[in-house]
Design a protein around this motif. Structure first.
Motif, PDB file in Angstrom:
ATOM      1  N   ALA A 103      39.884  32.350  -3.619  1.00 46.97           N
ATOM      2  CA  ALA A 103      40.018  31.338  -2.570  1.00 46.97           C
ATOM      3  C   ALA A 103      38.727  31.218  -1.763  1.00 46.97           C
ATOM      4  O   ALA A 103      38.289  30.110  -1.420  1.00 46.97           O
ATOM      5  CB  ALA A 103      41.187  31.679  -1.653  1.00 46.97           C
ATOM      6  N   GLU A 104      38.103  32.347  -1.455  1.00 47.36           N
ATOM      7  CA  GLU A 104      36.843  32.302  -0.702  1.00 47.36           C
ATOM      8  C   GLU A 104      35.761  31.557  -1.477  1.00 47.36           C
ATOM      9  O   GLU A 104      35.028  30.747  -0.915  1.00 47.36           O
ATOM     10  CB  GLU A 104      36.367  33.724  -0.395  1.00 47.36           C
ATOM     11  N   ARG A 105      35.664  31.840  -2.761  1.00 44.30           N
ATOM     12  CA  ARG A 105      34.613  31.189  -3.551  1.00 44.30           C
ATOM     13  C   ARG A 105      34.887  29.698  -3.758  1.00 44.30           C
ATOM     14  O   ARG A 105      33.946  28.904  -3.827  1.00 44.30           O
ATOM     15  CB  ARG A 105      34.460  31.900  -4.899  1.00 44.30           C
ATOM     16  N   LEU A 106      36.149  29.336  -3.835  1.00 48.79           N
ATOM     17  CA  LEU A 106      36.470  27.922  -4.015  1.00 48.79           C
ATOM     18  C   LEU A 106      36.275  27.121  -2.729  1.00 48.79           C
ATOM     19  O   LEU A 106      35.891  25.956  -2.768  1.00 48.79           O
ATOM     20  CB  LEU A 106      37.914  27.780  -4.502  1.00 48.79           C
ATOM     21  N   THR A 107      36.551  27.736  -1.594  1.00 53.80           N
ATOM     22  CA  THR A 107      36.479  27.017  -0.321  1.00 53.80           C
ATOM     23  C   THR A 107      35.180  27.247   0.432  1.00 53.80           C
ATOM     24  O   THR A 107      34.797  26.450   1.295  1.00 53.80           O
ATOM     25  CB  THR A 107      37.638  27.439   0.600  1.00 53.80           C
ATOM     26  N   GLY A 108      34.511  28.373   0.155  1.00 53.85           N
ATOM     27  CA  GLY A 108      33.294  28.700   0.883  1.00 53.85           C
ATOM     28  C   GLY A 108      33.539  29.181   2.303  1.00 53.85           C
ATOM     29  O   GLY A 108      32.613  29.240   3.110  1.00 53.85           O
ATOM     30  N   THR A 109      34.783  29.550   2.604  1.00 55.97           N
ATOM     31  CA  THR A 109      35.116  30.015   3.948  1.00 55.97           C
ATOM     32  C   THR A 109      35.732  31.410   3.877  1.00 55.97           C
ATOM     33  O   THR A 109      36.416  31.741   2.910  1.00 55.97           O
ATOM     34  CB  THR A 109      36.107  29.071   4.650  1.00 55.97           C
TER      35      THR A 109
END
Length: 215
Positions: free
Chosen positions: A50-56
């Protein structure tokens, strides 16, 4: 500003860690049961996808005990410096020298070869550490990864609780670098990160491609 100069806990520090596996989560990434990988590995994997997909950064739960630890860390560091007669250099992020996508944020560099990892736990946990005179295994894993990232030869584990009498407030135990354990961890983490990258690639191919086609 370099990764080393980032202030731990700052917005810039949090952003710099997005999608990167930190030393404090290594034990989760390599957790095993009798039948295979532990559930913590799958949960960590999903969080990092999720972090890598959203950048957050992922939202992480913070309770009163965790806040206490954060607030008392400078006091604990000062107590460690006084007890051991050393100066501790605070750093932000140290990337692994060979494995992309993983890092450590040690609580301090000590001299040319050492590190310190500081914990300010609840009193019951600190008392157990005082009586047991050993470092909990999950922290050993964390400290070994910190040494893998920094190239340091040892890491002092420091547990601190100012609610106890002065002689019992600080427990310090040194953990030496274990190159064999680090090599095993590096193999497992490289596999974890390869699986993570594959999941991200597959999700983007399945869904980002569909979005482009619809547009």
């Amino acid at each position: 500003m370099s990764d080393l100069d980032l202030i731990q806990g700052s917005d810039a520090w949090l952003e710099a860690r997005v999608g990167s596996l930190g030393a404090s989560r290594i034990a989760e990434a390599v957790a095993r049961t009798k039948t295979g990988w532990g559930a913590s590995r799958a949960n960590l994997m999903a969080e990092m996808v999720a972090e890598r997909l959203t950048g957050t950064p992922a939202d992480r739960f913070t309770n009163a005990a965790m806040q206490w630890g954060t607030e008392k860390e400078p006091e604990a560091r000062a107590a460690y410096e006084f007890l051991t007669d050393v100066d501790v250099a605070v750093v932000g992020i140290v990337r692994h020298p060979a494995i992309e996508g993983t890092h450590a944020s040690p609580d301090g560099l000590v001299g040319g070869e050492g590190l310190v990892e500081i914990k300010c736990p609840n009193t019951a946990t600190h008392i157990d550490t005082l009586l047991g005179q050993k470092v909990p295994e999950k922290y050993v894993t964390q400290m070994q990864w910190q040494m893998a990232c920094t190239g340091r030869r040892w890491c002092d584990f420091a547990s601190y609780d100012p609610r106890l009498p002065e002689a019992m407030r600080l427990f310090v135990k040194r953990v030496e670098r274990d190159d064999a354990l680090i090599a095993t961890l590096e193999n497992d983490i490289a596999a974890f990160l390869a699986e993570l990258a594959e999941k991200v690639t597959n999700l983007r191919a399945l869904y980002c491609g569909e979005e482009r086609a619809a547009a």
